[in-house]
Design a protein around this motif. Structure first.
Motif, short mmCIF file in Angstrom:
data_model
loop_
_atom_site.label_atom_id
_atom_site.label_comp_id
_atom_site.label_asym_id
_atom_site.label_seq_id
_atom_site.Cartn_x
_atom_site.Cartn_y
_atom_site.Cartn_z
N UNK A 144 0.80 -1.23 0.00
CA UNK A 144 0.00 0.00 0.00
C UNK A 144 0.83 1.28 0.00
N UNK A 145 2.17 1.14 0.08
CA UNK A 145 3.03 2.32 0.17
C UNK A 145 3.51 2.83 -1.19
N UNK A 146 3.10 2.21 -2.28
CA UNK A 146 3.60 2.62 -3.59
C UNK A 146 3.28 4.07 -3.95
N UNK A 147 2.12 4.62 -3.59
CA UNK A 147 1.90 6.04 -3.89
C UNK A 147 2.91 6.96 -3.21
N UNK A 176 -7.27 1.51 3.30
CA UNK A 176 -7.64 2.89 3.64
C UNK A 176 -6.44 3.83 3.49
N UNK A 177 -5.27 3.37 3.94
CA UNK A 177 -4.07 4.20 3.81
C UNK A 177 -3.70 4.40 2.34
N UNK A 182 -3.52 8.03 -2.43
CA UNK A 182 -3.89 8.33 -3.82
C UNK A 182 -4.69 9.62 -3.88
N UNK A 183 -5.66 9.78 -2.96
CA UNK A 183 -6.49 10.98 -2.95
C UNK A 183 -5.66 12.24 -2.74
N UNK A 184 -4.64 12.12 -1.92
CA UNK A 184 -3.79 13.27 -1.65
C UNK A 184 -3.02 13.68 -2.91
N UNK A 185 -2.56 12.69 -3.67
CA UNK A 185 -1.80 12.95 -4.88
C UNK A 185 -2.69 13.32 -6.06
N UNK A 186 -3.87 12.72 -6.12
CA UNK A 186 -4.72 12.86 -7.29
C UNK A 186 -6.19 12.78 -6.86
N UNK A 187 -6.74 13.89 -6.38
CA UNK A 187 -8.08 13.86 -5.79
C UNK A 187 -9.19 13.46 -6.74
#
Length: 216
Positions: A144-147, A176-177, A182-187
């Motif tokens: 889950x840390x790839x973003x 969830x993380x 992802x949302x932080x980078x690309x909403x």
């Protein structure tokens, strides 16, 4: 004296990409550039997408790999036109490569071209292929840390496919993380959880893509 070689390379690439984009628009063909790591399930996602959309759209696939034609043969076995590009070591596809591949396709008969880029989360983000959209595929086993580690690819993606969600119970993947990152980078990018080999979630992803294809 420092010589920046990247800028001239990208300028040449972008010029060809602009020509391709005009050519695709003229023929009303939607082009999807799929970005992902090796083993994320790009080919299985393409096959599932073909199954979902082939009754409505005429589809072709451009396969990018460092070597071999294994994936292209899988696509052809489903009765879909496929063109193999072997980069011989290059970690990404470039617009000149796509141009040569497109030259052997009949654009008059196509609605959708899916480009399977070389498995890499860095290099392909910089290269415009004349596509209508770049989409990122991440599989649960990758973590889950790839973003956080590869923000660029998530920033350029118009949608994110989270593949192999059927393996969530056996991997320490914080969904969830991941989604928050992802949302932080690309909403604005939708996230589609799927299990490509089982068909789970594919309909929602295919519906999003179909709407984009119809729009052109």
């Amino acid at each position: 004296m420092k010589i920046d070689m990247k800028q001239p390379i990208l300028q040449k690439n972008d010029a060809i990409a602009a020509e391709l984009r005009a050519r695709f628009a003229e023929h009303h063909v939607f082009v999807l550039d799929l970005l992902a790591s090796p083993g994320s399930g790009k080919t299985s996602t393409i096959l599932a997408t073909i199954d979902a959309l082939r009754d409505e759209f005429n589809i072709a696939v451009i396969e990018g790999d460092i070597a071999s034609n294994v994936d292209a043969e899988k696509i052809k076995a489903q009765g879909i036109a496929a063109v193999q590009i072997n980069t011989g070591g290059a970690c990404h596809l470039e617009s000149a490569m796509i141009k040569r591949a497109v030259d052997v396709l009949d654009l008059e008969r196509l609605d959708l071209i899916i480009v399977e880029n070389v498995g890499n989360l860095v290099c392909p983000t910089d290269f415009d292929l004349g596509e209508n959209a770049k989409v990122m595929i991440l599989s649960v086993p990758e973590g889950d840390d790839k973003p956080l580690k590869y923000p660029g690819v998530f920033q350029v993606a118009e949608a994110v496919v989270l593949n192999k969600v059927d393996t969530l119970p056996v991997f320490n993947f914080d969904r969830e993380a991941f989604e928050a990152s992802v949302r932080q980078l690309n909403p604005t990018a939708p996230i589609f959880p799927i299990a490509a080999t089982k068909g789970d979630g594919v309909e929602e992803w295919a519906t999003w893509l179909a709407e984009r294809v119809r729009a052109v």
